[in-house]
Design a protein around this motif. Structure first.
Motif, PDB file in Angstrom:
ATOM      1  N   HIS A 138       0.824  -1.271  -0.030  1.00 45.17           N
ATOM      2  CA  HIS A 138       0.155   0.007  -0.017  1.00 45.17           C
ATOM      3  C   HIS A 138       0.934   1.280   0.051  1.00 45.17           C
ATOM      4  O   HIS A 138       0.324   2.106   0.111  1.00 45.17           O
ATOM      5  N   ASP A 139       2.202   0.883  -0.293  1.00 45.57           N
ATOM      6  CA  ASP A 139       3.255   1.901  -0.285  1.00 45.57           C
ATOM      7  C   ASP A 139       3.444   2.470  -1.677  1.00 45.57           C
ATOM      8  O   ASP A 139       4.119   1.688  -2.387  1.00 45.57           O
ATOM      9  N   GLN A 140       2.972   3.639  -2.316  1.00 46.28           N
ATOM     10  CA  GLN A 140       2.940   3.917  -3.421  1.00 46.28           C
ATOM     11  C   GLN A 140       4.399   4.053  -4.014  1.00 46.28           C
ATOM     12  O   GLN A 140       4.808   3.988  -5.231  1.00 46.28           O
ATOM     13  N   GLU A 141       5.175   4.740  -3.086  1.00 52.10           N
ATOM     14  CA  GLU A 141       6.500   5.055  -3.499  1.00 52.10           C
ATOM     15  C   GLU A 141       7.422   3.716  -3.663  1.00 52.10           C
ATOM     16  O   GLU A 141       8.168   3.564  -4.714  1.00 52.10           O
ATOM     17  N   GLU A 142       7.052   2.587  -2.883  1.00 51.64           N
ATOM     18  CA  GLU A 142       7.674   1.456  -3.179  1.00 51.64           C
ATOM     19  C   GLU A 142       7.266   0.689  -4.514  1.00 51.64           C
ATOM     20  O   GLU A 142       8.152   0.346  -5.307  1.00 51.64           O
ATOM     21  N   ALA A 143       5.956   0.739  -4.748  1.00 48.78           N
ATOM     22  CA  ALA A 143       5.526   0.287  -5.985  1.00 48.78           C
ATOM     23  C   ALA A 143       6.346   0.973  -7.022  1.00 48.78           C
ATOM     24  O   ALA A 143       6.618   0.505  -8.209  1.00 48.78           O
ATOM     25  N   MET A 144       6.314   2.383  -7.174  1.00 51.93           N
ATOM     26  CA  MET A 144       6.774   3.292  -8.043  1.00 51.93           C
ATOM     27  C   MET A 144       8.454   2.750  -8.257  1.00 51.93           C
ATOM     28  O   MET A 144       8.808   2.949  -9.387  1.00 51.93           O
ATOM     29  N   THR A 145       8.973   2.578  -7.386  1.00 53.31           N
ATOM     30  CA  THR A 145      10.493   2.354  -7.334  1.00 53.31           C
ATOM     31  C   THR A 145      10.704   0.875  -7.819  1.00 53.31           C
ATOM     32  O   THR A 145      11.585   0.931  -8.893  1.00 53.31           O
ATOM     33  N   MET A 146       9.882   0.068  -7.669  1.00 52.04           N
ATOM     34  CA  MET A 146      10.303  -1.481  -7.705  1.00 52.04           C
ATOM     35  C   MET A 146       9.768  -2.099  -8.982  1.00 52.04           C
ATOM     36  O   MET A 146      10.167  -2.608 -10.000  1.00 52.04           O
ATOM     37  N   ALA A 147       8.355  -1.410  -9.309  1.00 47.60           N
ATOM     38  CA  ALA A 147       7.524  -2.352 -10.541  1.00 47.60           C
ATOM     39  C   ALA A 147       7.795  -1.534 -11.768  1.00 47.60           C
ATOM     40  O   ALA A 147       7.970  -0.519 -11.941  1.00 47.60           O
ATOM     41  N   ASP A 148       7.737  -2.532 -12.843  1.00 47.67           N
ATOM     42  CA  ASP A 148       7.684  -2.317 -14.178  1.00 47.67           C
ATOM     43  C   ASP A 148       6.166  -1.597 -14.548  1.00 47.67           C
ATOM     44  O   ASP A 148       6.091  -1.116 -15.177  1.00 47.67           O
ATOM     45  N   ARG A 149       5.275  -2.508 -13.675  1.00 48.56           N
ATOM     46  CA  ARG A 149       3.878  -1.949 -14.143  1.00 48.56           C
ATOM     47  C   ARG A 149       3.188  -1.995 -12.618  1.00 48.56           C
ATOM     48  O   ARG A 149       3.395  -2.941 -11.722  1.00 48.56           O
ATOM     49  N   ILE A 150       2.289  -1.295 -12.632  1.00 49.38           N
ATOM     50  CA  ILE A 150       1.351  -1.136 -11.286  1.00 49.38           C
ATOM     51  C   ILE A 150      -0.127  -1.328 -11.670  1.00 49.38           C
ATOM     52  O   ILE A 150      -0.416  -0.668 -12.737  1.00 49.38           O
ATOM     53  N   GLY A 151      -0.651  -2.184 -10.947  1.00 49.77           N
ATOM     54  CA  GLY A 151      -2.161  -2.224 -10.880  1.00 49.77           C
ATOM     55  C   GLY A 151      -2.750  -1.499  -9.694  1.00 49.77           C
ATOM     56  O   GLY A 151      -2.519  -2.115  -8.457  1.00 49.77           O
ATOM     57  N   VAL A 152      -3.414  -0.424  -9.919  1.00 48.41           N
ATOM     58  CA  VAL A 152      -4.037  -0.030  -8.639  1.00 48.41           C
ATOM     59  C   VAL A 152      -5.565  -0.438  -8.605  1.00 48.41           C
ATOM     60  O   VAL A 152      -6.415  -0.454  -9.357  1.00 48.41           O
ATOM     61  N   MET A 153      -5.769  -0.793  -7.240  1.00 49.05           N
ATOM     62  CA  MET A 153      -7.067  -1.774  -6.854  1.00 49.05           C
ATOM     63  C   MET A 153      -7.783  -0.746  -6.188  1.00 49.05           C
ATOM     64  O   MET A 153      -7.414   0.197  -5.231  1.00 49.05           O
ATOM     65  N   LYS A 154      -9.080  -0.683  -6.253  1.00 49.10           N
ATOM     66  CA  LYS A 154     -10.107  -0.088  -5.523  1.00 49.10           C
ATOM     67  C   LYS A 154     -11.383  -0.592  -5.437  1.00 49.10           C
ATOM     68  O   LYS A 154     -12.041  -1.258  -6.411  1.00 49.10           O
ATOM     69  N   SER A 155     -11.801  -0.949  -4.246  1.00 43.58           N
ATOM     70  CA  SER A 155     -12.844  -1.879  -4.100  1.00 43.58           C
ATOM     71  C   SER A 155     -13.222  -3.014  -4.825  1.00 43.58           C
ATOM     72  O   SER A 155     -14.049  -3.401  -5.389  1.00 43.58           O
ATOM     73  N   GLY A 156     -12.055  -3.750  -4.922  1.00 41.64           N
ATOM     74  CA  GLY A 156     -12.060  -5.082  -5.557  1.00 41.64           C
ATOM     75  C   GLY A 156     -11.545  -5.092  -7.117  1.00 41.64           C
ATOM     76  O   GLY A 156     -11.657  -6.369  -7.754  1.00 41.64           O
TER      77      GLY A 156
END
Ligand code: ATP
Length: 390
Positions: free
Chosen positions: A216-234
């Motif tokens: 749930h840490d966006q900086e962590e996701a931004m730093t590490m991932a090639d792609r990010i999937g943002v989930m909201k209410s399932g």
């Protein structure tokens, strides 16, 4: 120290015995997967393709269904709807330990009575590998995660960072095709988390493995991932590389969830060549670059990231042939937040709204820093703005 783990070898006992797909080839397909607890739909029709060698992050607020989705991939929960295909095969019937997928749990779930060595060897023994092979593999893993010399210790004799490495080594030991990591760095302090992020990325690249990380840490996701999937209410609200997610959020909710942003609600819009002029209540008329997607009628918001906003005492200096500022707003400094590398200024605009500007502290002694109540001119270009449908 074993730095190399050959990819061919890595496939040897990854559970299903399948060869690793080449990097960039489709590995995992999630098709319309849903899961309810009672009447509550925790995961609500998620479809997603993950490529081999990808580092994918599932990001979202607490309770949005990230862990539930991960648990379905690992086989700890069964989907109510949809299919999960790995290398083109439906894995619905495969038990967790039969899947070439491993999961590293948020609390590490180490066995307290077992040594580091035995924790790492656990899955290999269960898979009935020969003794000598287990010893070789454990030694490789110990070297890989830099735990040399600590093999005989029990988990309670290790630091948080070392426990994290044991959990990682245990999860990697069977050489899964896909490693699922549920908040793997949550228990570490900021400095250690940052250095471990780098190590995880390096490891993932070196092994050529596919990682899905939940955070749930966006900086962590931004730093590490090639792609990010943002989930909201399932549901998956947006799937994109970090830069696209940040610079071209698809909705107001994503724009606000990922990073800081200035949002100005507007309703009217006029076309001016390749520009739109949007009348906003709190910042007057703003000129924005025409978005790629059609903007419909109804309420709109103009979004500008704080670091795109420039401040000066007298306004922008126009450079010959270059459009330096289309949107120019006057105001006074209402709040100053010094953050070391940057300073965030809140500017109370003459038009009524508040605009945040993030300014890099590029000089140690900044004689030009702004002070409270000082009059400033804020400006940004049409390309700095994103139009969002509210
Ligand atoms: P967090 O970041 O807080 O770990 P998350 O996005 O991983 O959250 P999940 O753990 O997937 O969220 O939970 C999604 C929703 O499903 C939550 O509202 C949670 O309370 C509910 N939930 C999860 N597991 C169960 C269960 N076994 N029984 C009932 N409800 C559950």
């Amino acid at each position: 120290m074993t730095d190399e783990l050959p990819r061919k070898d890595a496939a040897a006992d990854s559970g299903a015995g399948d060869a690793f797909p080449a990097p960039g080839q489709p590995l995992l397909r999630i098709e319309g997967v849903a899961k309810s607890f009672g009447t509550f739909r925790a995961v609500d029709g998620v479809s997603l393709d993950i490529k081999a060698g990808e580092f994918f992050a599932l990001l979202g607020p607490s309770g949005c269904g990230k862990t539930t989705l991960l648990r379905m991939l690992a086989g700890f929960e069964a989907p109510d709807e949809g299919r999960i295909l790995l290398g083109g095969k439906d894995i619905a019937q495969a038990l967790p330990h039969e899947r070439p997928i491993n999961m590293m749990f948020q609390n590490y779930a180490l066995f307290p009575h077992l040594s580091v060595r035995d924790n790492i060897a656990f899955g290999l023994k269960r898979a009935r590998l020969a003794r000598a092979d287990i010893a070789t593999r454990v030694a490789e893993m110990v070297a890989l995660v830099k735990l040399d010399g600590l093999e005989k210790r029990k988990p309670d004799q290790l630091s948080g960072g070392q426990r994290q490495r044991v959990a990682l080594a245990r999860a990697l030991a069977r050489r899964p095709q896909l490693l699922l990591l549920d908040e793997p760095l949550a228990a570490l302090d900021k400095k250690l988390r940052e250095s471990t992020q780098g190590e995880l990325m390096e490891l993932q690249r070196r092994l050529g493995m596919t990682f899905i990380i939940v955070t749930h840490d966006q900086e962590e996701a931004m730093t590490m991932a090639d792609r990010i999937g943002v989930m909201k209410s399932g549901k998956l609200a947006q799937v994109a590389p970090p830069r696209e997610l940040y610079e071209a959020p698809r909705s107001r909710w994503i724009a606000e969830f990922v990073g800081d942003i200035n949002l100005f609600d507007g309703e009217s819009k006029l076309r001016d060549g390749h520009r739109l002029v949007i009348g906003t209540r709190d910042a007057g008329a703003l000129v924005v670059a025409e978005p790629r997607e059609q903007v419909g009628a109804g309420r709109l918001a103009v979004a500008i990231r704080p670091e795109k906003v420039k401040l000066s005492r007298r306004g922008p200096v126009s450079e010959a042939g270059r459009e330096t500022a289309i949107n120019r707003l006057d105001g006074v400094i209402a709040d100053i937040c010094y953050l070391g590398g940057t300073t965030t200024y809140k500017v109370k605009l003459d038009t009524g709204g508040v605009l945040q500007a993030s300014v890099a502290n590029s000089a140690r002694i900044d004689v030009d820093a702004y002070s409270l109540n000082q009059h400033v001119v804020a400006w940004f270009t049409p390309d700095d703005c994103v139009v969002l449908q509210s």
